[in-house]
Design a protein around this motif. Sequence first.
Motif, PDB file in Angstrom:
ATOM      1  N   ASN A 110      24.399  40.301 -33.719  1.00  0.00           N
ATOM      2  CA  ASN A 110      25.052  40.871 -32.540  1.00  0.00           C
ATOM      3  C   ASN A 110      25.610  42.222 -32.978  1.00  0.00           C
ATOM      4  O   ASN A 110      26.713  42.319 -33.514  1.00  0.00           O
ATOM      5  N   ILE A 111      24.823  43.270 -32.767  1.00  0.00           N
ATOM      6  CA  ILE A 111      25.154  44.584 -33.304  1.00  0.00           C
ATOM      7  C   ILE A 111      26.439  45.137 -32.700  1.00  0.00           C
ATOM      8  O   ILE A 111      27.243  45.780 -33.381  1.00  0.00           O
ATOM      9  N   LYS A 112      26.677  44.864 -31.424  1.00  0.00           N
ATOM     10  CA  LYS A 112      27.843  45.444 -30.748  1.00  0.00           C
ATOM     11  C   LYS A 112      29.152  44.751 -31.112  1.00  0.00           C
ATOM     12  O   LYS A 112      30.229  45.303 -30.892  1.00  0.00           O
ATOM     13  N   ALA A 113      29.064  43.552 -31.662  1.00  0.00           N
ATOM     14  CA  ALA A 113      30.282  42.797 -31.973  1.00  0.00           C
ATOM     15  C   ALA A 113      30.818  43.160 -33.352  1.00  0.00           C
ATOM     16  O   ALA A 113      30.101  43.683 -34.208  1.00  0.00           O
ATOM     17  N   HIS A 114      32.100  42.871 -33.564  1.00  0.00           N
ATOM     18  CA  HIS A 114      32.706  43.011 -34.887  1.00  0.00           C
ATOM     19  C   HIS A 114      33.806  41.971 -35.005  1.00  0.00           C
ATOM     20  O   HIS A 114      34.688  41.888 -34.146  1.00  0.00           O
ATOM     21  N   HIS A 115      33.736  41.156 -36.067  1.00  0.00           N
ATOM     22  CA  HIS A 115      34.679  40.057 -36.254  1.00  0.00           C
ATOM     23  C   HIS A 115      35.344  40.182 -37.626  1.00  0.00           C
ATOM     24  O   HIS A 115      34.913  39.541 -38.591  1.00  0.00           O
ATOM     25  N   PRO A 116      36.387  40.994 -37.730  1.00  0.00           N
ATOM     26  CA  PRO A 116      37.073  41.148 -39.022  1.00  0.00           C
ATOM     27  C   PRO A 116      37.647  39.810 -39.495  1.00  0.00           C
ATOM     28  O   PRO A 116      38.175  39.024 -38.706  1.00  0.00           O
ATOM     29  N   GLY A 117      37.517  39.552 -40.786  1.00  0.00           N
ATOM     30  CA  GLY A 117      38.070  38.334 -41.354  1.00  0.00           C
ATOM     31  C   GLY A 117      37.382  37.067 -40.891  1.00  0.00           C
ATOM     32  O   GLY A 117      37.976  35.983 -40.926  1.00  0.00           O
ATOM     33  N   PHE A 118      36.133  37.164 -40.488  1.00  0.00           N
ATOM     34  CA  PHE A 118      35.405  35.999 -39.978  1.00  0.00           C
ATOM     35  C   PHE A 118      35.302  34.923 -41.057  1.00  0.00           C
ATOM     36  O   PHE A 118      34.980  35.197 -42.210  1.00  0.00           O
ATOM     37  N   LYS A 119      35.581  33.678 -40.665  1.00  0.00           N
ATOM     38  CA  LYS A 119      35.522  32.553 -41.598  1.00  0.00           C
ATOM     39  C   LYS A 119      34.094  32.031 -41.690  1.00  0.00           C
ATOM     40  O   LYS A 119      33.531  31.540 -40.709  1.00  0.00           O
ATOM     41  N   VAL A 120      33.485  32.158 -42.855  1.00  0.00           N
ATOM     42  CA  VAL A 120      32.112  31.709 -43.074  1.00  0.00           C
ATOM     43  C   VAL A 120      32.147  30.301 -43.656  1.00  0.00           C
ATOM     44  O   VAL A 120      32.783  30.063 -44.685  1.00  0.00           O
ATOM     45  N   TRP A 121      31.465  29.364 -43.008  1.00  0.00           N
ATOM     46  CA  TRP A 121      31.481  27.989 -43.500  1.00  0.00           C
ATOM     47  C   TRP A 121      30.570  27.837 -44.719  1.00  0.00           C
ATOM     48  O   TRP A 121      29.742  28.693 -45.023  1.00  0.00           O
ATOM     49  N   ALA A 122      30.738  26.729 -45.428  1.00  0.00           N
ATOM     50  CA  ALA A 122      30.151  26.563 -46.759  1.00  0.00           C
ATOM     51  C   ALA A 122      28.635  26.686 -46.770  1.00  0.00           C
ATOM     52  O   ALA A 122      28.056  27.292 -47.679  1.00  0.00           O
ATOM     53  N   GLY A 123      27.961  26.112 -45.764  1.00  0.00           N
ATOM     54  CA  GLY A 123      26.501  26.170 -45.748  1.00  0.00           C
ATOM     55  C   GLY A 123      25.984  27.591 -45.678  1.00  0.00           C
ATOM     56  O   GLY A 123      25.056  27.973 -46.406  1.00  0.00           O
ATOM     57  N   ALA A 124      26.594  28.403 -44.820  1.00  0.00           N
ATOM     58  CA  ALA A 124      26.182  29.801 -44.702  1.00  0.00           C
ATOM     59  C   ALA A 124      26.559  30.588 -45.951  1.00  0.00           C
ATOM     60  O   ALA A 124      25.846  31.519 -46.348  1.00  0.00           O
ATOM     61  N   GLN A 125      27.666  30.213 -46.585  1.00  0.00           N
ATOM     62  CA  GLN A 125      28.084  30.923 -47.792  1.00  0.00           C
ATOM     63  C   GLN A 125      27.047  30.773 -48.902  1.00  0.00           C
ATOM     64  O   GLN A 125      26.799  31.708 -49.666  1.00  0.00           O
ATOM     65  N   GLY A 126      26.422  29.609 -48.985  1.00  0.00           N
ATOM     66  CA  GLY A 126      25.361  29.423 -49.967  1.00  0.00           C
ATOM     67  C   GLY A 126      24.196  30.367 -49.724  1.00  0.00           C
ATOM     68  O   GLY A 126      23.615  30.918 -50.671  1.00  0.00           O
ATOM     69  N   ASP A 127      23.840  30.576 -48.446  1.00  0.00           N
ATOM     70  CA  ASP A 127      22.768  31.523 -48.122  1.00  0.00           C
ATOM     71  C   ASP A 127      23.165  32.949 -48.499  1.00  0.00           C
ATOM     72  O   ASP A 127      22.343  33.729 -49.005  1.00  0.00           O
TER      73      ASP A 127
END
Length: 259
Positions: free
Chosen positions: A158-175
């Motif tokens: 989502n190019i137009k969005a910006h989410h400062p400090g977004f919490k990334v869950w563990a599964g995505a963190q591995g990627d």
Amino acid sequence: MPSAPATPKTATAAPGRKKAPAKAAIKAGTKGLASPEPAAPAPEAVLTLSSKNYSSWSLRGYLLCRLAGLAFTEARVSADDPAIRAELLLQSSSFLVPRLDHEGLRIWDTLAIAEYLHEWKPEAGLLPRDRAARAHCRSISGEMHSGFANLRSALPMNIKAHHPGFKVWAGAQGDILRIVAIWTECLSTYGGPYLFGSAPTMADAMYAPVCLRFTTYDVPLDPQSRAYCATMLALPAMQDWMAAAREEPEEMEELDVEF
């Protein structure tokens, strides 16, 4: 006694042959002569794309065509319009965008487009010249093509969005860790600023949407990875794509497939 000077002979045509007329310049378009036909237009390439704000696969196909130097026109489809969705499903049985139509051929699937463009114009450098580097480039491109499902679902483009400090869950963190490891290995091995050296390749096109995702969701990165993302976002083709994405409508109904 000196002989008399020879009298020059006048050339005569051989019996039964007529003297050829002197050549004259013939202007194109002279009455009685057909005008030359205009050259046939160069085959036109058409790249079918979906949303520029949301579609990571469309971006990959677009970048591949731009990097290959292919002149093309865009056929835009709105993925949230049921009629257009049905039409696109008929065009591509598994709803795969982008799709490239070029010189009478129809190519879908991003990796297929990449390989086709490399065959069409190998000097564009979509794949490295060195055999080992080509194998490496194909391997990490294939890994992006078939993997990282957790990243796709947790951090949709989502190019137009910006989410400062977004919490990334563990599964995505591995990627994320795996992608950073790929970048680190390539940049260290081939010297940067792109994954395989001084010019972007197929692999850079495949990982370009990840740079946008990392920017949107404020993903913390090491200095080398941040510099790589900045290099990718500065590409003229990326700048053009992002500018167009910002002009799209604010909302679009999400599909039940990752595109």
